[in-house]
Motif scaffolding. Structure first.
Motif, PDB file in Angstrom:
ATOM      1  N   GLN A  22       0.824  -1.214   0.000  1.00 32.73           N
ATOM      2  CA  GLN A  22       0.000   0.000   0.000  1.00 32.73           C
ATOM      3  C   GLN A  22       0.859   1.264   0.000  1.00 32.73           C
ATOM      4  OE1 GLN A  22      -2.487  -1.574   3.117  1.00 32.73           O
ATOM      5  NE2 GLN A  22      -4.342  -1.372   1.883  1.00 32.73           N
ATOM      6  N   TRP A  51       2.084   1.617  -3.525  1.00 35.33           N
ATOM      7  CA  TRP A  51       0.953   2.014  -4.383  1.00 35.33           C
ATOM      8  C   TRP A  51       0.701   3.524  -4.260  1.00 35.33           C
ATOM      9  CZ3 TRP A  51       1.185  -2.811  -5.912  1.00 35.33           C
ATOM     10  CH2 TRP A  51       0.294  -3.311  -6.853  1.00 35.33           C
ATOM     11  N   ALA A  52       0.817   4.043  -3.051  1.00 34.62           N
ATOM     12  CA  ALA A  52       0.586   5.479  -2.847  1.00 34.62           C
ATOM     13  C   ALA A  52       1.752   6.290  -3.404  1.00 34.62           C
ATOM     14  CB  ALA A  52       0.386   5.770  -1.363  1.00 34.62           C
ATOM     15  N   GLU A  53       2.956   5.826  -3.159  1.00 34.68           N
ATOM     16  CA  GLU A  53       4.128   6.559  -3.675  1.00 34.68           C
ATOM     17  C   GLU A  53       4.051   6.708  -5.182  1.00 34.68           C
ATOM     18  OE1 GLU A  53       8.039   4.916  -2.892  1.00 34.68           O
ATOM     19  OE2 GLU A  53       7.672   5.018  -0.729  1.00 34.68           O
ATOM     20  N   LEU A  54       3.653   5.639  -5.848  1.00 31.46           N
ATOM     21  CA  LEU A  54       3.672   5.651  -7.317  1.00 31.46           C
ATOM     22  C   LEU A  54       2.332   6.065  -7.931  1.00 31.46           C
ATOM     23  CD1 LEU A  54       6.237   3.889  -6.599  1.00 31.46           C
ATOM     24  CD2 LEU A  54       5.906   2.896  -8.850  1.00 31.46           C
ATOM     25  N   ASP A  55       1.351   6.375  -7.104  1.00 32.61           N
ATOM     26  CA  ASP A  55       0.015   6.687  -7.627  1.00 32.61           C
ATOM     27  C   ASP A  55      -0.381   5.700  -8.720  1.00 32.61           C
ATOM     28  OD1 ASP A  55      -0.994   8.667  -6.031  1.00 32.61           O
ATOM     29  OD2 ASP A  55      -0.459  10.329  -7.374  1.00 32.61           O
ATOM     30  N   VAL A  73      -3.145   3.948  -9.014  1.00 35.10           N
ATOM     31  CA  VAL A  73      -4.564   3.829  -9.381  1.00 35.10           C
ATOM     32  C   VAL A  73      -4.987   4.806 -10.467  1.00 35.10           C
ATOM     33  CG1 VAL A  73      -5.075   3.154  -6.996  1.00 35.10           C
ATOM     34  CG2 VAL A  73      -5.528   5.503  -7.714  1.00 35.10           C
ATOM     35  N   GLN A  74      -5.950   4.366 -11.251  1.00 34.95           N
ATOM     36  CA  GLN A  74      -6.702   5.300 -12.101  1.00 34.95           C
ATOM     37  C   GLN A  74      -8.150   5.207 -11.635  1.00 34.95           C
ATOM     38  OE1 GLN A  74      -5.728   5.518 -16.303  1.00 34.95           O
ATOM     39  NE2 GLN A  74      -3.574   5.103 -15.878  1.00 34.95           N
ATOM     40  N   GLY A 114      -9.499   2.821 -10.268  1.00 36.05           N
ATOM     41  CA  GLY A 114      -9.376   2.210  -8.947  1.00 36.05           C
ATOM     42  C   GLY A 114     -10.171   0.942  -8.736  1.00 36.05           C
ATOM     43  N   ILE A 161      -4.018  -5.305  -5.223  1.00 38.73           N
ATOM     44  CA  ILE A 161      -3.275  -5.217  -3.960  1.00 38.73           C
ATOM     45  C   ILE A 161      -3.330  -6.552  -3.214  1.00 38.73           C
ATOM     46  CG2 ILE A 161      -3.380  -4.122  -1.667  1.00 38.73           C
ATOM     47  CD1 ILE A 161      -3.991  -1.470  -3.237  1.00 38.73           C
ATOM     48  N   TYR A 174      -0.709  -1.208 -15.561  1.00 43.43           N
ATOM     49  CA  TYR A 174       0.247  -2.302 -15.356  1.00 43.43           C
ATOM     50  C   TYR A 174       1.695  -1.848 -15.127  1.00 43.43           C
ATOM     51  CZ  TYR A 174      -3.582  -5.204 -17.175  1.00 43.43           C
ATOM     52  OH  TYR A 174      -4.777  -5.834 -17.378  1.00 43.43           O
ATOM     53  N   GLN A 175       2.112  -0.798 -15.821  1.00 42.21           N
ATOM     54  CA  GLN A 175       3.511  -0.363 -15.652  1.00 42.21           C
ATOM     55  C   GLN A 175       3.759   0.005 -14.193  1.00 42.21           C
ATOM     56  OE1 GLN A 175       5.399  -0.662 -18.421  1.00 42.21           O
ATOM     57  NE2 GLN A 175       3.459  -1.306 -19.331  1.00 42.21           N
ATOM     58  N   ARG A 176       2.779   0.668 -13.625  1.00 34.80           N
ATOM     59  CA  ARG A 176       2.937   1.118 -12.237  1.00 34.80           C
ATOM     60  C   ARG A 176       2.744  -0.032 -11.259  1.00 34.80           C
ATOM     61  NH1 ARG A 176       1.732   7.406 -11.929  1.00 34.80           N
ATOM     62  NH2 ARG A 176       2.348   7.865 -14.062  1.00 34.80           N
ATOM     63  N   ILE A 177       1.882  -0.967 -11.595  1.00 37.62           N
ATOM     64  CA  ILE A 177       1.711  -2.133 -10.715  1.00 37.62           C
ATOM     65  C   ILE A 177       3.049  -2.857 -10.595  1.00 37.62           C
ATOM     66  CG2 ILE A 177       0.663  -4.439 -10.565  1.00 37.62           C
ATOM     67  CD1 ILE A 177      -1.885  -3.192 -11.815  1.00 37.62           C
ATOM     68  N   ARG A 178       3.679  -3.061 -11.742  1.00 38.21           N
ATOM     69  CA  ARG A 178       4.960  -3.759 -11.756  1.00 38.21           C
ATOM     70  C   ARG A 178       5.991  -2.983 -10.930  1.00 38.21           C
ATOM     71  NH1 ARG A 178       5.943  -3.646 -17.330  1.00 38.21           N
ATOM     72  NH2 ARG A 178       4.777  -5.501 -17.925  1.00 38.21           N
ATOM     73  N   GLY A 228     -10.792   7.951 -13.255  1.00 42.17           N
ATOM     74  CA  GLY A 228      -9.381   7.605 -13.344  1.00 42.17           C
ATOM     75  C   GLY A 228      -8.540   8.611 -14.097  1.00 42.17           C
ATOM     76  N   ARG A 234       0.481  14.434  -5.671  1.00 43.15           N
ATOM     77  CA  ARG A 234      -0.094  13.085  -5.700  1.00 43.15           C
ATOM     78  C   ARG A 234      -1.580  13.159  -5.997  1.00 43.15           C
ATOM     79  NH1 ARG A 234       3.135   9.683  -6.955  1.00 43.15           N
ATOM     80  NH2 ARG A 234       3.609  11.550  -8.084  1.00 43.15           N
ATOM     81  N   THR A 236      -6.107   8.581  -4.479  1.00 41.32           N
ATOM     82  CA  THR A 236      -5.359   7.348  -4.175  1.00 41.32           C
ATOM     83  C   THR A 236      -5.728   6.734  -2.825  1.00 41.32           C
ATOM     84  OG1 THR A 236      -3.478   7.670  -5.647  1.00 41.32           O
ATOM     85  CG2 THR A 236      -3.026   6.478  -3.634  1.00 41.32           C
ATOM     86  N   LYS A 268      -8.711   4.496  -2.703  1.00 43.20           N
ATOM     87  CA  LYS A 268      -8.689   3.445  -3.726  1.00 43.20           C
ATOM     88  C   LYS A 268      -7.667   2.352  -3.411  1.00 43.20           C
ATOM     89  CE  LYS A 268     -10.644   6.116  -7.553  1.00 43.20           C
ATOM     90  NZ  LYS A 268     -10.402   6.813  -8.833  1.00 43.20           N
TER      91      LYS A 268
END
Ligand code: FES
Ligand code: FES
Lengths: 153, 726
Positions: free
Chosen positions: A86, A89-93, A95-96, A98, A105, A137-141, B63, B196, B200, B203
């Motif tokens: 988590q 996930w927050a650092e990289l934002d 979500v779109q 969501g 997660i 996906y890029q950010r998930i990775r 989004g 940011r 987020t 979500k």
């Protein structure tokens, strides 16, 4: 039938017909809506929850099969891996919209609990069943790699 | 600015604790301020006496980032941090919260959220700043010109205090007519990649409430048993098996006979009862064609004389220029129907209120449409209908239809009850994939002449499409002289300076209801333009980048900006210098006021299957308000474009949709694109769209890369031909 569910560390008595997917008991009966309905056929991962720590698709898990198991939803996540996920996930934002992200997660946490230092290939394989129509996906990775770093620190 | 002294004493003493400053635009367009009780105002900003600032966001959030973007604009001008500002979605009120590009219509679409709000929200923020400073100046007996607001604190003249202290007084002052906007050099938040997303936190912990998450105590869940083919109607149904399902309440034929509404206590019972229902359909007026027939019809239309000529150059002039050319290049293209398949299936809830009114809980993309439709269906005046906008789980165009389709279904289902219980309409994924609102099927045929020096002599471009706008309430606004511009946008108005160019259009009858789909016409025109230019460049023996740049040289601002992103993408994507075993393709396109170029790089396994290694994107969308959101939109837009052209299509057999869920409408998966890199052009131009412009160049860039070492793709999806992916 009446079943006792161990969910997020609490016991709930629920009444449901045999064959009812766990997803609908969580959402419509217990009113925990962080677990999402995306396809109903185990093809998108939006409904992912943990069953004894392992990610499963709640839309294809029958209620009578989970009695006695420990169920965790996004609302009850508390492990070290989950916190790292988590945070990343927050650092990289990531979500779109969501809508898929609870499931992402839950799966990412499952991956890091099994394998704290996954490679990109490990990630792509493990996360393959979690669709994101917004294509985050890029950010998930990147966030999973980042979470792995956080866990090591 | 005048001071309302008569109320000042009262407010200082009585209202300080509960004071709220609201800033908005009156219906006549003038900035206005006041207290929350002042009903003539509908605010863009609310500021409480505790200093808490709330941006009222008039666009829905699915989004693309308007909740962050519009909040950023206010925070910047007002002088608060992103942590000091929250946001609420605006209620439905087309007079106040209209999209400035849509007239008196509230809605989100066409990548306009930032473009139409940029000045409006900054002005509201700047007016709030000036009001609070004026109030502080009064309070302190100071000169307002020495005061400033930073991080939520008013300071100057040797004093400082949080903005909340001045809300009560500020609420009594008249808003400045023309507040001073900050210069770009003063920006701390606009353009700051560290800002940011505001959405987020909820979500990532499961607390974000989407429309699907409505759980009212008294709600029924309704699913609709839908016609197997477009246009079929219900003749009768038998619910004896459904009656055995616990939680099933009843079933009733919709008044328009388009389906049977199945009411139940919860979703699972509704879905099961629907399965158990035996419905008889009248298919005598239903669609009975198969998609092969639709494709053949479209392709024969591009081989016939076009119905409409779009360009000034006639097709005879163009034909003359092509016929005598040294080389003639000709290709026919076909684009299938595509579903939007947003991650959250369509849903909305109608909640009855004690006064006979209702609340529609909806991920409302264009609230004005359902607002008017429900007013008619339920025979309620507009003011008895509230719309609460919730998070929407993706749309890509689907949550806005000219008919307000799913909200109308909910309205009809609610109207068939005694209106004592809330009705939550739920679509399943099968309903969504088979639901009949698709990106139209389209065919193109292009003939290009090249002279012996490899220069284009003429370009004959014919398009046959199922019109999105014709036969809808939008026809008047979007169809001119018979031409639905959304069928030809991106081709008819290309910034390329191509000599001897003819563009023609034929409409082909709709097989299904068709709808705007992320990037609308650009989703096919960019593919055709950029594929044909690639073919022409290679036929001319020229580098595809140089060939395109030559067609943009000496033009105006559009041409310069298009050339700018093309060069940037080529540079950052190492154009022409890929590793051995890899091939590259490039494409560039203008849409929604923005300019995007992409280099796609692929490799192949020993069987020739394609792996997408990297997409490098350059985007010029004017001033970049939230750079990280823009990057995310390019990543998402590229994924959306590429995912569909790889392997998705909606096909019909005898009028029935063949696909039903993700297993046969396979979404892009995480391993499909190994990496995406985005570069943003630094620009001082007004901001333009980002939700859609990333999509159009992605597919042709990939197709052009594949063509270097494999087949030239002209019929989509790619996997329907000779292309396989790893
Ligand atoms: S809803 Fe369970 S996998 Fe899609
Ligand atoms: S963030 Fe929208 S589906 Fe994943």
């Amino acid at each position: 039938m009446t079943i006792s569910l161990n969910l997020n560390g609490q016991t709930h008595r629920v009444t449901a017909e045999p064959g009812t997917p766990l997803l609908w008991v969580i959402r419509d009966e217990l009113k925990l809506t962080g677990t999402k309905f995306g396809c109903g056929v185990a093809a998108c991962g939006a409904c992912t929850v943990h069953l004894d720590g392992e990610p499963v698709r709640a839309c294809q898990t029958n209620i009578e099969d989970v009695e006695g198991a420990e169920i965790t939803t996004i609302e009850g996540l508390s492990s070290r891996a989950a916190a790292a996920v988590q945070t990343a996930w927050a650092e990289l934002d990531v979500v779109q919209c969501g809508y898929c992200q609870s499931g992402q997660i839950m799966s990412a946490t499952g991956l890091l609990s099994e394998n704290a230092r996954p490679t990109v290939e490990d990630i792509d394989e493990y996360m393959n069943g979690n669709a994101c129509r917004c294509a985050t996906y890029q950010r998930i990775r990147a966030a999973i790699l980042r979470a792995s770093e956080i866990m090591e620190a | 600015m005048t001071v309302n002294t008569s109320r000042r004493g009262f407010l200082q003493t009585a209202a300080a604790a509960s004071a709220v400053l609201v800033l908005g635009v009156r219906p006549d367009g003038v900035l206005a301020s006041g207290t929350a009780e002042t009903t003539m105002l509908t605010p863009f900003i609310r500021i409480g006496a505790d200093g808490r600032v709330t941006a009222i966001v008039k666009h829905f959030e699915t989004g693309q980032g308007p909740a962050t973007g519009l909040t950023t604009l206010i925070a910047e001008e007002l002088g608060v941090t992103m942590e000091q500002i929250g946001y609420d979605f605006a209620p439905s009120d087309p007079q106040v919260y209209n999209n400035l590009m849509f007239g008196a219509f509230q809605g989100t679409g066409g990548s306009t959220a930032m473009a139409n709000s940029f000045m409006q929200y900054r002005q509201a923020g700047a007016a709030a700043r000036e009001l609070l400073i004026a109030a502080a100046a009064q309070e302190w007996g100071a000169d307002p010109s020495v005061l400033m607001i930073e991080d939520g604190v008013v300071s100057g003249a040797g004093k400082s205090a949080p903005i909340g202290d001045f809300v009560a007084i500020a609420a009594t002052l008249d808003a400045p007519a023309d507040p001073r906007l900050k210069d770009a050099a003063e920006f701390k938040l606009i353009g700051n990649a560290q800002v940011r997303r505001k959405d987020t936190p909820p979500k990532i912990n499961g607390t974000a409430k989407f429309a699907m998450d409505m759980q009212l105590d008294n709600q029924m869940v309704v699913v609709i048993a839908r016609a197997p083919r477009m246009g079929a109607t219900v003749t009768s149904f038998d619910d004896s098996d459904a009656l055995r399902i616990t939680g099933f309440i009843r079933a009733a034929t919709l008044p328009n006979k388009a389906g049977v509404a199945v009411y139940a206590e919860h979703t699972w019972a509704a879905l099961q009862a629907r399965d158990a229902l035996d419905v008889q359909w009248d298919i005598s007026n239903a669609e009975s064609r198969s998609s092969d027939q639709i494709r053949d019809q479209l392709i024969s239309a591009v081989n016939a004389d076009p119905e409409y000529a779009i360009t000034a150059t006639s097709r005879d002039e163009t034909a003359a220029k092509i016929d005598g050319a040294a080389q003639i290049l000709e290709e026919t293209f076909y684009f299938p129907l595509l579903a939007h398949a947003p991650m959250e299936p369509l849903t909305c809830t109608i909640e009855p209120l004690a006064d006979g009114g209702i609340i529609l809980h909806d991920g409302a993309q264009t609230p004005t449409g359902p607002h008017m439709a429900l007013s008619q269906i339920l025979q309620l005046p507009m003011e008895k209908i509230q719309i609460k906008t919730m998070f929407a789980g993706g749309s890509f165009g689907r949550r806005s239809t000219p008919t307000a389709d799913y909200q109308v279904e909910a309205g009809l289902a609610f109207a068939m009850t005694d209106r004592s219980r809330a009705v939550k309409l739920v679509w399943s994924r099968e309903d969504d994939i088979r639901g009949g609102y698709y990106r139209p099927a389209v065919a193109h045929k292009v003939r290009v002449g090249l002279d012996s020096a490899g220069e284009i002599t003429g370009w004959d471009h014919r398009i046959a499409a199922q019109s999105i706008m014709k036969g809808t309430p939008f026809e008047g606004a979007f169809v001119q002289d018979g031409v639905d511009f959304s069928s030809v946008e991106g081709a008819a108005d290309t910034p390329y300076q191509i000599p001897g160019r003819f563009v023609g259009l034929s409409d082909v009858a709709k097989a299904t209801t068709v709808l705007w789909w992320r990037s609308v016409g650009h989703s096919h025109t960019a593919f055709v333009m950029e594929t044909m230019l690639d073919i022409a460049a290679r036929a001319a023996g020229r580098d595809p980048v140089a060939f395109r740049l030559a067609l943009l040289e000496g033009g105006g601002s559009d041409q310069a900006r298009l050339a700018g992103v093309l060069k940037l993408a080529a540079d950052k994507g190492n154009w022409g210098k890929s590793d051995p075993g890899r091939s590259q393709g490039i494409a560039v396109h203008k849409s929604f006021g923005s300019f995007a170029a992409q280099v796609a790089e692929i490799s192949r396994d020993e069987d020739g299957n394609v792996k997408i290694e990297k997409v490098t994107c350059a985007i010029d969308c004017g001033l970049a308000v939230n750079p990280d959101v823009i990057r995310a939109q390019m990543e998402g837009g590229i994924g959306y474009g590429i995912g569909h052209v790889m392997r998705d299509e909606i096909t019909l057999t005898d009028g029935e949709v063949d696909q039903s869920n993700f297993p046969d409408y396979e979404p892009l998966r995480i391993g499909d694109i190994a990496s995406i890199e985005v570069h943003i052009v630094s620009s001082a131009e007004a901001p333009t769209g980002v939700g859609e412009p990333g999509t159009p160049p992605s597919a042709p860039a990939l197709a052009n890369a594949i063509a270097v070492s494999g087949p030239r793709i002209t019929h989509l999806p790619m996997t329907s031909g000779d292309v396989g992916f790893i």
